[in-house]
Design an enzyme around this catalytic site. Structure first.
Site, PDB file in Angstrom:
ATOM      1  N   HIS A  82       0.708  -1.254  -0.055  1.00 26.73           N
ATOM      2  CA  HIS A  82       0.095   0.047  -0.148  1.00 26.73           C
ATOM      3  C   HIS A  82       0.779   1.127   0.078  1.00 26.73           C
ATOM      4  CE1 HIS A  82      -3.364   2.503   0.875  1.00 26.73           C
ATOM      5  NE2 HIS A  82      -2.728   3.101   1.677  1.00 26.73           N
ATOM      6  N   ASP A 161     -15.179   3.001   7.978  1.00 27.73           N
ATOM      7  CA  ASP A 161     -13.869   3.829   7.531  1.00 27.73           C
ATOM      8  C   ASP A 161     -14.458   4.805   6.210  1.00 27.73           C
ATOM      9  OD1 ASP A 161     -11.404   4.931   7.146  1.00 27.73           O
ATOM     10  OD2 ASP A 161     -11.613   4.178   5.228  1.00 27.73           O
ATOM     11  N   ARG A 168     -14.587  13.285   7.717  1.00 29.08           N
ATOM     12  CA  ARG A 168     -13.180  13.934   8.107  1.00 29.08           C
ATOM     13  C   ARG A 168     -12.976  15.035   7.180  1.00 29.08           C
ATOM     14  NH1 ARG A 168      -9.625   9.204   8.222  1.00 29.08           N
ATOM     15  NH2 ARG A 168      -8.089  10.982   8.394  1.00 29.08           N
ATOM     16  N   SER A 183      -7.546   4.360   9.481  1.00 24.39           N
ATOM     17  CA  SER A 183      -8.152   4.466   8.265  1.00 24.39           C
ATOM     18  C   SER A 183      -7.662   3.556   7.084  1.00 24.39           C
ATOM     19  CB  SER A 183      -8.312   5.659   7.555  1.00 24.39           C
ATOM     20  OG  SER A 183      -8.581   5.963   6.302  1.00 24.39           O
ATOM     21  N   LYS A 187      -8.530  -1.125   6.330  1.00 27.57           N
ATOM     22  CA  LYS A 187      -8.932  -1.364   4.779  1.00 27.57           C
ATOM     23  C   LYS A 187      -7.853  -2.336   4.746  1.00 27.57           C
ATOM     24  CE  LYS A 187      -9.010   2.596   3.646  1.00 27.57           C
ATOM     25  NZ  LYS A 187      -9.193   4.143   3.514  1.00 27.57           N
TER      26      LYS A 187
HETATM   27  N1  URA Z   1      -5.962   7.446   3.035  1.00 26.72           N
HETATM   28  C1  URA Z   1      -6.897   6.619   3.763  1.00 26.72           C
HETATM   29  O1  URA Z   1      -7.206   5.773   3.262  1.00 26.72           O
HETATM   30  N2  URA Z   1      -7.167   7.582   4.908  1.00 26.72           N
HETATM   31  C2  URA Z   1      -6.821   8.331   5.515  1.00 26.72           C
HETATM   32  O2  URA Z   1      -7.293   9.011   6.600  1.00 26.72           O
HETATM   33  C3  URA Z   1      -5.915   9.157   4.852  1.00 26.72           C
HETATM   34  C4  URA Z   1      -5.388   8.838   3.501  1.00 26.72           C
END
Ligand code: URA
Length: 444
Positions: A82, A161, A168, A183, A187
């Site tokens: 990632h 999320d 957010r 966050s 995932k």
């Molecule tokens: N990418 C994400 O998936 N979440 C965040 O809070 C910031 C960047």
């Protein structure tokens, strides 16, 4: 339990318990806790922070808010990669077939680009016919037979999320370390891999502008992954200038193909080798960084990584011929060259501004719903530290609309800073972190 009391508790800077965090995330996902209360909580977290335990609890509560991928039907150690997002970041396009060609199963869910950063799915869709809408059966079958599949996010992964990130985004509460770490990791943990390698970007084009913040985010994510039982490692890489020379979907695919043919830009190769080395080690293919690098270099030199890309493209409905003949990829009708207005050295090429210029050309999305022009983008002709003479090309812009090209040219010109002294060289691979508080900068 009442959300009102939890907000007051967090406002006083006290730590929330595991049960309180689970209650909050469950209620917010179901809709019994309204946006205004969650907004107040997010702002309180921005001001008073979260402990490591709270951050882990928040991550796991969000991971458990929806589906979790079951990859147990795939043999071998699945390592997910990632990136925290950058400009010109085509690393996955190179790394995924490269790792697969060395026997690391790649079972990846990817996203689309938004704002100044790109996304792997848009890039893959440059191959005519390519689809990421795979059924679970086809996804698993492809990984088991050819070693690689990349899908769009079809399963309902971490819906808490998704809802929280949208909130957010409009309440000024994105840039808090624990919230970003939880966050991203919610995932990743829901995606079902056995191990995770994180490319944490730092610099002007990244979320984390300073190396200290990038290190803190990397450490937070490594510790969350480790506490959740996954081997997790992070590489901090530079995003003060775009990665490689190409920015924009089709142009980035061409640069990724060049890299798989052994002809890619040095900085992109370094990031690929650093992350690839970690992937091979996490997947148990070797425990030696130097051996990992040799394996990666060999898979490029003997053409097996490029052949794996063609096989992968074909297996997902795309035209594999485009891997060997890039004139089959989307191409823009016009170009415009931006030249240097004085002699000197390139001090900085501001990554975020280049990403915004690419968006002006139509190559990036302003909102999730925007259509994008896959052929549009920018190819830089210089990188930080290069000497320039007046009139030298700094970048070539590719687009299909004269007004857009003219606007983007101004943005690119403003993004390229030229000065009289050569700036200090910044290595693209900055640090490696796999244990919190233990940092090494040399590992490959
Ligand atoms: N990418 C994400 O998936 N979440 C965040 O809070 C910031 C960047």
């Amino acid at each position: 339990m009442r959300m009102y009391d939890l907000i007051l508790k967090k406002k006083r800077g006290e730590a929330l318990s595991t049960e309180e965090i689970r209650y909050m995330i469950r209620g917010f996902t179901e809709g019994s806790i309204p946006d205004y209360q969650m907004s107040a909580m997010m702002m309180a977290i921005c001001f008073t922070g979260m402990t490591r335990q709270e951050t882990v609890d928040l991550t796991l509560a969000m991971r458990d808010s929806g589906d979790r991928m079951d990859l147990s039907g795939i043999a071998g150690i699945k390592v997910d990669k990632h990136s925290t997002g950058g400009v010109g970041d085509k690393t996955s396009l190179v790394l995924a077939p490269l790792a697969a060609s060395l026997g690391v199963p790649v079972a990846k869910m990817s996203g689309r680009g938004l704002g100044h950063t790109g996304g792997t799915i848009d890039k893959l869709e440059c191959f005519p016919g390519f689809t990421t809408a795979l059924t679970e059966e086809v996804f698993l079958h492809n990984v088991n037979t050819i070693g690689i599949a990349i899908a769009g996010q079809t399963a309902d992964l971490a819906p808490a999320d998704k809802k929280l990130y949208a909130l957010r985004d409009v309440t000024g509460t994105v840039d808090q370390m624990s919230l970003i770490a939880s966050s991203i990791m919610s995932k990743k943990l829901a995606s079902g891999s056995d191990a995770i390698v994180l490319d944490v970007k730092t610099g002007n084009g990244a979320f984390m502008k300073t190396i200290e913040d990038a290190r803190a985010l990397a450490e937070a994510m490594v510790s969350i992954g480790t506490m959740a039982g996954k081997r997790t490692a992070a590489v901090i890489t530079d995003m003060d200038q775009p990665l490689g020379y190409a920015v924009g979907n089709s142009l980035e695919v061409i640069e990724a193909i060049d890299t798989l043919r052994g002809e890619g830009p040095e900085d992109l190769r370094e990031v690929v080798f650093a992350l690839g080395s970690v992937m091979l080690q996490l997947a148990g293919k070797t425990s030696d960084g130097a051996a990992a690098r040799r394996m990666l270099e060999h898979a490029i030199a003997d053409g097996s990584a490029l052949r794996k890309l063609a096989e992968f493209v074909g297996a997902q409905g795309g035209d594999p011929a485009a891997v060997y003949d890039t004139s089959l990829l989307p191409a823009a009708s016009d170009t415009l060259t931006v030249t240097a207005e004085r002699d000197g050295y390139v001090q900085r090429i501001l990554a975020e501004e280049i990403g915004i210029a690419c968006m002006s050309l139509g190559g990036g999305r302003e909102t999730k719903e925007s259509a994008i022009d896959l052929s549009a983008g920018i190819v830089l002709k210089k990188k930080n530290g290069d000497p320039v003479r007046t009139g030298d090309p700094l970048a070539v812009l590719y687009g299909n609309d004269a007004a857009r090209l003219a606007r983007a040219a101004e943005q690119v010109r403003a993004a390229c800073k030229i000065g009289q002294t050569r700036p200090a060289h910044v290595p693209v691979v900055r640090e490696y972190i796999d244990t919190v508080n233990k940092k090494t900068s040399i590992f490959i």
